[in-house]
Design a protein around this motif. Sequence first.
Motif, PDB file in Angstrom:
ATOM      1  N   TYR A 144       3.429  16.752   8.909  1.00 41.27           N
ATOM      2  CA  TYR A 144       3.926  18.134   8.507  1.00 41.27           C
ATOM      3  C   TYR A 144       4.972  18.354   9.848  1.00 41.27           C
ATOM      4  O   TYR A 144       4.337  18.164  11.057  1.00 41.27           O
ATOM      5  CB  TYR A 144       3.396  19.396   7.993  1.00 41.27           C
ATOM      6  N   ASP A 172       7.567  15.359   7.265  1.00 45.71           N
ATOM      7  CA  ASP A 172       7.824  16.011   6.068  1.00 45.71           C
ATOM      8  C   ASP A 172       7.989  17.618   6.196  1.00 45.71           C
ATOM      9  O   ASP A 172       7.528  18.245   7.137  1.00 45.71           O
ATOM     10  CB  ASP A 172       6.209  15.964   5.307  1.00 45.71           C
ATOM     11  N   GLY A 177       9.390  23.015   2.523  1.00 47.77           N
ATOM     12  CA  GLY A 177       8.304  24.040   1.929  1.00 47.77           C
ATOM     13  C   GLY A 177       8.133  25.272   2.589  1.00 47.77           C
ATOM     14  O   GLY A 177       8.952  25.756   3.665  1.00 47.77           O
ATOM     15  N   ARG A 205      -0.627  26.703  -0.358  1.00 46.49           N
ATOM     16  CA  ARG A 205      -1.303  26.718   0.678  1.00 46.49           C
ATOM     17  C   ARG A 205      -1.085  27.942   1.575  1.00 46.49           C
ATOM     18  O   ARG A 205      -1.619  28.186   2.546  1.00 46.49           O
ATOM     19  CB  ARG A 205      -0.747  25.477   1.449  1.00 46.49           C
ATOM     20  N   ASP A 207      -4.627  25.737  -3.306  1.00 46.88           N
ATOM     21  CA  ASP A 207      -4.322  24.706  -4.160  1.00 46.88           C
ATOM     22  C   ASP A 207      -5.593  23.641  -4.089  1.00 46.88           C
ATOM     23  O   ASP A 207      -5.797  22.940  -5.067  1.00 46.88           O
ATOM     24  CB  ASP A 207      -3.091  23.544  -3.295  1.00 46.88           C
ATOM     25  N   TYR A 229       8.599  21.493  -5.452  1.00 45.81           N
ATOM     26  CA  TYR A 229       7.572  21.662  -4.730  1.00 45.81           C
ATOM     27  C   TYR A 229       7.401  20.576  -3.553  1.00 45.81           C
ATOM     28  O   TYR A 229       7.510  19.464  -3.924  1.00 45.81           O
ATOM     29  CB  TYR A 229       6.592  21.677  -5.509  1.00 45.81           C
ATOM     30  N   TRP A 268       5.127  19.004  -2.493  1.00 46.65           N
ATOM     31  CA  TRP A 268       3.940  17.856  -2.772  1.00 46.65           C
ATOM     32  C   TRP A 268       4.616  16.852  -3.922  1.00 46.65           C
ATOM     33  O   TRP A 268       4.139  15.756  -4.176  1.00 46.65           O
ATOM     34  CB  TRP A 268       2.864  18.163  -3.330  1.00 46.65           C
ATOM     35  N   ALA A 280       7.575  14.826  -1.324  1.00 41.92           N
ATOM     36  CA  ALA A 280       7.016  14.194  -0.055  1.00 41.92           C
ATOM     37  C   ALA A 280       6.529  12.730  -0.148  1.00 41.92           C
ATOM     38  O   ALA A 280       7.232  11.864   0.374  1.00 41.92           O
ATOM     39  CB  ALA A 280       5.700  15.088   0.541  1.00 41.92           C
ATOM     40  N   ASN A 303      -5.769  13.597   1.232  1.00 41.84           N
ATOM     41  CA  ASN A 303      -4.610  13.255   0.537  1.00 41.84           C
ATOM     42  C   ASN A 303      -4.650  12.420  -0.632  1.00 41.84           C
ATOM     43  O   ASN A 303      -3.768  11.671  -1.319  1.00 41.84           O
ATOM     44  CB  ASN A 303      -3.600  12.706   1.588  1.00 41.84           C
ATOM     45  N   PHE A 359      -3.318  12.761  -4.422  1.00 43.02           N
ATOM     46  CA  PHE A 359      -1.891  12.852  -4.278  1.00 43.02           C
ATOM     47  C   PHE A 359      -1.102  11.326  -4.497  1.00 43.02           C
ATOM     48  O   PHE A 359      -0.100  11.311  -5.011  1.00 43.02           O
ATOM     49  CB  PHE A 359      -1.179  13.873  -3.209  1.00 43.02           C
ATOM     50  N   HIS A 360      -1.936  10.555  -3.850  1.00 42.90           N
ATOM     51  CA  HIS A 360      -1.352   9.188  -3.756  1.00 42.90           C
ATOM     52  C   HIS A 360      -1.900   8.361  -4.917  1.00 42.90           C
ATOM     53  O   HIS A 360      -1.538   7.173  -5.018  1.00 42.90           O
ATOM     54  CB  HIS A 360      -1.749   8.473  -2.333  1.00 42.90           C
TER      55      HIS A 360
END
Length: 783
Positions: free
Chosen positions: A12, A49, A52, A136, A153, A253, A255, A258, A310, A313-314
């Motif tokens: 980030y 990233d 946001g 967040r 989240d 959003y 996420w 990203a 993470n 999300f992946h």
Amino acid sequence: MNKRLITSALPYVNNIPHLGNLIQMLSADVFARFCRSRGYETMYVCGTDEYGTATETKALQENKTPRELCDYYYAIHKDIYEWFDIAFDKFGRTSNEECTEITQSIFNDLDKNGFIKEHTSKQLFCPKCNMFLADRYVDGTCPKCGATDARGDQCDSCGTLLDPTQLLQPRCHTCGSTPEVRETKHLYIDLPSIAPRLEEWMEKTSKEGKWSANAIQMTKAWIRDGLNERAITRDLKWGIPVPKAGYENKVFYVWFNAPIGYMSITKQLADEMKAAGKETFDWKKWWLPSESSEKFDEKVDLFQFIGKDNIPFHTVVFPCSEIGTGKDYTKLYHMSSTEFLNYEDGKFSKSKGVGVFGSDAKESGIPADAWRFYIYYNRPENQDYQFTWKDFQEKYNKELIGNLGNLVNRTLLFINKNYGGKIPAGKKDEALWAQVLEHEKKATEYLEWAELKDAFHEIFAISDICNKAFQTAEPWKAVKENKEVADNILYNLAYVIKDLMIMIQPYLPQYSQIVAGYLGHTIYDAHYGTPAKEGSLTWSDLGKMEGLDSIKETAVYFTPLDNKTVDAFRAKFSGKQGEASTGSAGDGGKSKSQQKKEKKAEKKAEPKEEKPALTPEEQIAFFNANIELKVAKIVDIKPNPDGDKLYIETMDDGSGKPRTIQSGLRKYLTEAELLGKHVVIASNLAPRKMRGVESYGMLLAGDYTEDGKECVEVLDASWAAPGTKVVLEGSDVNAVKKAEISGDEFFSVSIEAKDGVVQIAGKKLLADGKEIKTTKALNGEIG
């Protein structure tokens, strides 16, 4: 050979990365360099990233526009990564037109295929900040485990995914005020409808791509518990516009877009090469081969390097976005996930000046490769790791300088001094090379699956073997008494050093090139679309004994760190961090009640507000989700020679491997009273070093007074076999607990004896179905 597409988690943009943040970029760098040396067509992309709430809020705080803020921090990130010599093929950004184009395209495909839903939802709004709060940017108490630092989240303590409105005692992360609930309309991706195809893909790919156990376990848990529709829009201005009527004032959003940044950064590289008049490529060749203008037969294997937080999300969210488009996007093949790197007795904190950040490392005077060495040597692959300056000093001086550096320096200096820089002719030492080649083979196999730490240790094993061979041959004597012996060992070691530099280059790119230069060579090191220097050494040159004839003048690259320097660094980066710490076997054997008293005394001196205690229900939920207790047998015990209160106990915990725990029981119990006992241990506490010995867990005991004397009774479970789990009555004995917890997390739950029955919030602790009881410490805290 399949193509290798490599990504590392996008950092980030609104901060300066610390050593822990750097792990993913550095890990992917090693793997990319290895793949290039092996001859794979390789692409490694990463970038900041930038969209946001966090960026929008930080920009407001710094009186900048979001674009100005991103430009400022992007330059800082890029400078730090260049200093660490991370060989991205492209380090890009998500706040560019390529990311907008591809994100909107994927959204349109999802929408066309019926996977986008519209809902009016209740969202937290901060009247003071006059804005809806992104997940967040809401803090509060987790409704499941009771952790008071959960985010909107996700709760990091128990891993539960949350909606901000579920938090107890919510507060605005920016101003701390209590937000209110308001209605707003958003778009959601229909994960439940995509789930069957996700599960089919996951079952196949996780086996073929050898996913780590924690990645498989976490992904299956998400699918098993049932996926929910997930919001992909936000009430913000700084972000990618939503190409749908009625959503002109909303953005995607962060996420959602990203991970798509990986694709867009690949396209950025292609666009830049084209604009510069260089030979370019179609970005879809890597991400959407079926639609690429460049057709090829090889498959693209996507290797992704991320932190454990993470993983979902992946393995779930991003693959669902790809699957839902109906197009055959390149999806995750192998995931390399790590645990956290913490600092000294706590965590990195830029605001408090605690820990080493990228800019600090750059200004330290310590070479970048020394920092790289430490991170790879201790890469937190299975559990969190604690950076300490003492450990840094020991590993750096002993392994990097005393092992690898020593072999290089003593061998090359000896050839320069005694042979005029000419490598002597000799015979191949078959026995030595049998060992070397075996370790080279193992390291190569590890690296093929991104097992970076194991491969790194294999390289240092080779160096250790060769140092011993040098010592055994005694060339300083042999050169005068039996020159053939000296010739042979130096001839062989020169070629082993050549091999070591090829293998160490992905890890230590600067040092390896300097040493290779002493040998008259360079190591292969090229970015995508850029040819390497002709004649550069690659992985295919391992084991070849040709091409070396002389040694150039050498110099010492790494210099030892002395205690004075290390103490100065420790003080410089300590910030407001306190000296005392509670909560694991590193507490000098103090009882739980003693530690709590000390902790309360420390808290009184601090302006920080204490976290509220957990309710009984929250304690039970937290224990069941996080704390793992086991029965273990003490099979060996001895005093710690450097600690007059400490025993070093070797435990049989049922795992088949001995476990070392230290406890401060020498004042209370003899070795004979403890040896052979089946005790209860906290088995997933983060390890800590005490008086030079690492301790993995904590032995549970209670305090009592007898004849005016302080005494301690350890918990007894003599009926239960080593490895038996200790659980609360009515709880699932097979429940999966958090892999590692801190001392603070352990002590947030009150374990106590009441009339001799050990319990938590009225629930008894059981081992193999039988109550854990005390006979002397009948009433009081257990710790």
